[in-house]
Structure formats: C-alpha cells, structure tokens
Scaffold this motif. Structure first.
Motif, PDB file in Angstrom:
ATOM      1  N   PHE A 110       0.823  -1.216   0.000  1.00  0.00           N
ATOM      2  CA  PHE A 110       0.000   0.000   0.000  1.00  0.00           C
ATOM      3  C   PHE A 110       0.850   1.256   0.000  1.00  0.00           C
ATOM      4  O   PHE A 110       0.525   2.223  -0.692  1.00  0.00           O
ATOM      5  CB  PHE A 110      -0.963   0.009   1.190  1.00  0.00           C
ATOM      6  N   PHE A 111       1.906   1.274   0.777  1.00  0.00           N
ATOM      7  CA  PHE A 111       2.763   2.455   0.817  1.00  0.00           C
ATOM      8  C   PHE A 111       3.323   2.734  -0.572  1.00  0.00           C
ATOM      9  O   PHE A 111       3.286   3.864  -1.057  1.00  0.00           O
ATOM     10  CB  PHE A 111       3.901   2.278   1.825  1.00  0.00           C
ATOM     11  N   LEU A 112       3.830   1.697  -1.238  1.00  0.00           N
ATOM     12  CA  LEU A 112       4.402   1.875  -2.578  1.00  0.00           C
ATOM     13  C   LEU A 112       3.338   2.207  -3.618  1.00  0.00           C
ATOM     14  O   LEU A 112       3.569   3.040  -4.500  1.00  0.00           O
ATOM     15  CB  LEU A 112       5.182   0.629  -2.990  1.00  0.00           C
ATOM     16  N   ALA A 113       2.164   1.579  -3.505  1.00  0.00           N
ATOM     17  CA  ALA A 113       1.098   1.841  -4.479  1.00  0.00           C
ATOM     18  C   ALA A 113       0.581   3.273  -4.371  1.00  0.00           C
ATOM     19  O   ALA A 113       0.127   3.851  -5.366  1.00  0.00           O
ATOM     20  CB  ALA A 113      -0.052   0.857  -4.282  1.00  0.00           C
ATOM     21  N   GLU A 114       0.676   3.872  -3.195  1.00  0.00           N
ATOM     22  CA  GLU A 114       0.205   5.246  -2.990  1.00  0.00           C
ATOM     23  C   GLU A 114       1.191   6.292  -3.497  1.00  0.00           C
ATOM     24  O   GLU A 114       0.823   7.454  -3.658  1.00  0.00           O
ATOM     25  CB  GLU A 114      -0.055   5.504  -1.502  1.00  0.00           C
ATOM     26  N   MET A 115       2.439   5.905  -3.741  1.00  0.00           N
ATOM     27  CA  MET A 115       3.438   6.870  -4.199  1.00  0.00           C
ATOM     28  C   MET A 115       3.014   7.440  -5.559  1.00  0.00           C
ATOM     29  O   MET A 115       2.898   6.707  -6.529  1.00  0.00           O
ATOM     30  CB  MET A 115       4.813   6.218  -4.305  1.00  0.00           C
ATOM     31  N   GLY A 116       2.784   8.741  -5.593  1.00  0.00           N
ATOM     32  CA  GLY A 116       2.388   9.402  -6.827  1.00  0.00           C
ATOM     33  C   GLY A 116       0.954   9.137  -7.246  1.00  0.00           C
ATOM     34  O   GLY A 116       0.543   9.527  -8.340  1.00  0.00           O
ATOM     35  N   ASP A 117       0.179   8.488  -6.382  1.00  0.00           N
ATOM     36  CA  ASP A 117      -1.207   8.159  -6.702  1.00  0.00           C
ATOM     37  C   ASP A 117      -2.089   9.399  -6.557  1.00  0.00           C
ATOM     38  O   ASP A 117      -1.711  10.389  -5.920  1.00  0.00           O
ATOM     39  CB  ASP A 117      -1.683   7.044  -5.759  1.00  0.00           C
ATOM     40  N   LYS A 118      -3.288   9.329  -7.107  1.00  0.00           N
ATOM     41  CA  LYS A 118      -4.222  10.448  -7.054  1.00  0.00           C
ATOM     42  C   LYS A 118      -4.462  10.921  -5.624  1.00  0.00           C
ATOM     43  O   LYS A 118      -4.469  12.124  -5.351  1.00  0.00           O
ATOM     44  CB  LYS A 118      -5.562  10.039  -7.666  1.00  0.00           C
ATOM     45  N   THR A 119      -4.674   9.977  -4.717  1.00  0.00           N
ATOM     46  CA  THR A 119      -4.999  10.375  -3.345  1.00  0.00           C
ATOM     47  C   THR A 119      -3.793  10.982  -2.626  1.00  0.00           C
ATOM     48  O   THR A 119      -3.968  11.851  -1.770  1.00  0.00           O
ATOM     49  CB  THR A 119      -5.582   9.192  -2.549  1.00  0.00           C
ATOM     50  N   GLN A 120      -2.590  10.559  -2.977  1.00  0.00           N
ATOM     51  CA  GLN A 120      -1.404  11.172  -2.374  1.00  0.00           C
ATOM     52  C   GLN A 120      -1.242  12.607  -2.890  1.00  0.00           C
ATOM     53  O   GLN A 120      -0.963  13.527  -2.114  1.00  0.00           O
ATOM     54  CB  GLN A 120      -0.143  10.366  -2.676  1.00  0.00           C
ATOM     55  N   ILE A 121      -1.428  12.806  -4.176  1.00  0.00           N
ATOM     56  CA  ILE A 121      -1.337  14.148  -4.753  1.00  0.00           C
ATOM     57  C   ILE A 121      -2.447  15.032  -4.184  1.00  0.00           C
ATOM     58  O   ILE A 121      -2.224  16.208  -3.865  1.00  0.00           O
ATOM     59  CB  ILE A 121      -1.405  14.096  -6.296  1.00  0.00           C
ATOM     60  N   ALA A 122      -3.635  14.467  -4.029  1.00  0.00           N
ATOM     61  CA  ALA A 122      -4.732  15.226  -3.422  1.00  0.00           C
ATOM     62  C   ALA A 122      -4.384  15.633  -2.000  1.00  0.00           C
ATOM     63  O   ALA A 122      -4.697  16.746  -1.562  1.00  0.00           O
ATOM     64  CB  ALA A 122      -6.016  14.394  -3.433  1.00  0.00           C
ATOM     65  N   THR A 123      -3.710  14.757  -1.251  1.00  0.00           N
ATOM     66  CA  THR A 123      -3.308  15.074   0.122  1.00  0.00           C
ATOM     67  C   THR A 123      -2.323  16.239   0.135  1.00  0.00           C
ATOM     68  O   THR A 123      -2.428  17.134   0.977  1.00  0.00           O
ATOM     69  CB  THR A 123      -2.696  13.833   0.808  1.00  0.00           C
ATOM     70  N   VAL A 124      -1.392  16.264  -0.808  1.00  0.00           N
ATOM     71  CA  VAL A 124      -0.449  17.387  -0.911  1.00  0.00           C
ATOM     72  C   VAL A 124      -1.234  18.681  -1.143  1.00  0.00           C
ATOM     73  O   VAL A 124      -1.013  19.696  -0.471  1.00  0.00           O
ATOM     74  CB  VAL A 124       0.584  17.157  -2.039  1.00  0.00           C
ATOM     75  N   ALA A 125      -2.164  18.656  -2.095  1.00  0.00           N
ATOM     76  CA  ALA A 125      -2.937  19.858  -2.426  1.00  0.00           C
ATOM     77  C   ALA A 125      -3.816  20.293  -1.253  1.00  0.00           C
ATOM     78  O   ALA A 125      -3.915  21.490  -0.951  1.00  0.00           O
ATOM     79  CB  ALA A 125      -3.795  19.606  -3.664  1.00  0.00           C
ATOM     80  N   LEU A 126      -4.448  19.336  -0.593  1.00  0.00           N
ATOM     81  CA  LEU A 126      -5.314  19.671   0.543  1.00  0.00           C
ATOM     82  C   LEU A 126      -4.504  20.253   1.698  1.00  0.00           C
ATOM     83  O   LEU A 126      -4.954  21.192   2.365  1.00  0.00           O
ATOM     84  CB  LEU A 126      -6.098  18.436   0.991  1.00  0.00           C
ATOM     85  N   ALA A 127      -3.321  19.708   1.943  1.00  0.00           N
ATOM     86  CA  ALA A 127      -2.468  20.227   3.016  1.00  0.00           C
ATOM     87  C   ALA A 127      -1.950  21.622   2.680  1.00  0.00           C
ATOM     88  O   ALA A 127      -1.736  22.439   3.581  1.00  0.00           O
ATOM     89  CB  ALA A 127      -1.306  19.277   3.289  1.00  0.00           C
ATOM     90  N   ALA A 128      -1.771  21.900   1.400  1.00  0.00           N
ATOM     91  CA  ALA A 128      -1.374  23.247   1.000  1.00  0.00           C
ATOM     92  C   ALA A 128      -2.559  24.210   1.125  1.00  0.00           C
ATOM     93  O   ALA A 128      -2.377  25.387   1.423  1.00  0.00           O
ATOM     94  CB  ALA A 128      -0.844  23.244  -0.431  1.00  0.00           C
TER      95      ALA A 128
END
Length: 190
Positions: A110-128
């Motif tokens: 799961f950690f590797l599958a999330e790298m660069g995934d939509k939800t990880q990118i969304a988390t970056v944007a939401l945290a910003a």
C-alpha cells in the motif's frame, strides 16, 4: 472541521476504483485475513499521507498567498481531469511475498502503491490549501479506510454493484468545484 470533512469526502470518492482499492481486493482474496490487511492499510496510509501533507504544508509556506492560490486551484482542476482516467493495478504493486506476513506485505504494497497516486497528490494539495495538517491527514486517512475496508471485507460483490464511472465523475466535479472556488479566492466552502 472543513479540512477534515473535505479531505475525507474527496479521498473516499477518489479512491473508488483506484489501484489501491484493487490491491485491497487482491490481498483479501490472497490472504483471507482481513484484520492484518486493514491494519496494514491504516499504517501505510498514515505514513504516506503524513509525508504528503508535510510536503503540502512546506509548499504553502514557500509560496506567497497569490501564487499558492493559483497552484492549488490548478492542481485541483488537474485532479478533476485525472479522476476521469480509469485506474488499474500495476503488476509491480501486487505486493511482496509472505516472508513479511500479511501485515508487512500489505503495509509495503500500500505504501508503494500510494506513491504518486491520485490520493497522495490530493493530500499534498489539501495540506497546501488547509492550515491544519492533522485534520487533512486524518481526513484523507479516513477516506482511504472508508473506500478500502469494505473492499477487504466484501470484495468483488460490492465492486460489481457500484458504477465506478459515476463515482469518478462525482469526484471530478468536486475537485473541479474546489479548483474554481480556490481560483476565485472563495475562503469558505461550506
């Protein structure tokens, strides 16, 4: 509270039909031990989204408010388009061997599958977008769990009954709305 609710809803919708949800189905079918799979998803998501949230917070601190608004708004609009692209499970994310056990295999996969995934990118944007890192990470993690835990327990039966195209369209519309509101500098969404 807004950061938590928006983060939860966006990620729960965005995760439907995502490769990590397919990974949850595959792990459930392979190991037939839901408790360590769910725990592995939780720990992997917390680690991954905390790191993504920290990056989002750093980006927000480095950019001025006007530039940040344009970057976040554009990011949300890009996510809206990306939500319309179907996802599939890549062969290289199928997840390890049993030498790590069910929990370890799930955590690493799961950690590797999330790298660069939509939800990880969304988390970056939401945290910003939102100043509360804890609320964003808690929300995105809950959204991941809302989408993936049923996949672990109910598997294929549920995924066949859900119109993924409709779910992705709704998620794309929400991301687009957030992007437009951010670009228009609308402070509160609710």
């Amino acid at each position: 509270m807004e950061a938590f609710l928006v983060s939860t809803g966006l990620v729960a919708l965005g995760e439907m039909g995502d490769k990590t949800q397919l990974l949850a189905l595959m792990l459930a079918a392979r190991f037939r031990r839901p408790a360590p799979i769910v725990l592995g998803i939780l720990v992997a998501t917390l680690l991954n989204h905390a790191a993504a949230g920290a990056v989002g917070g750093w980006v927000a601190a480095q950019l001025g408010p006007d530039l940040l608004r344009w970057v976040i708004g554009g990011g949300f609009l890009a996510m809206a388009v990306w939500m319309l692209v179907p996802d599939s499970l890549d062969e290289d994310t199928e997840g390890g061997t049993q030498r790590w056990g069910v929990f370890g295999t799930t955590l690493v996969a799961f950690f590797l599958a999330e790298m660069g995934d939509k939800t990880q990118i969304a988390t970056v944007a939401l945290a910003a977008r939102y100043p509360s890192l804890v609320a964003v990470v808690a929300g995105t993690t809950l959204g991941m769990m809302l989408a993936n835990v049923p996949a672990v327990f109910l598997g294929d039966a549920v995924s066949r009954r859900i119109n993924m195209r409709l779910v992705h369209t709704i998620a794309a519309a929400v991301f687009a709305l957030l992007g437009v509101l951010t670009l228009l500098n609308v402070g509160q969404l609710f």
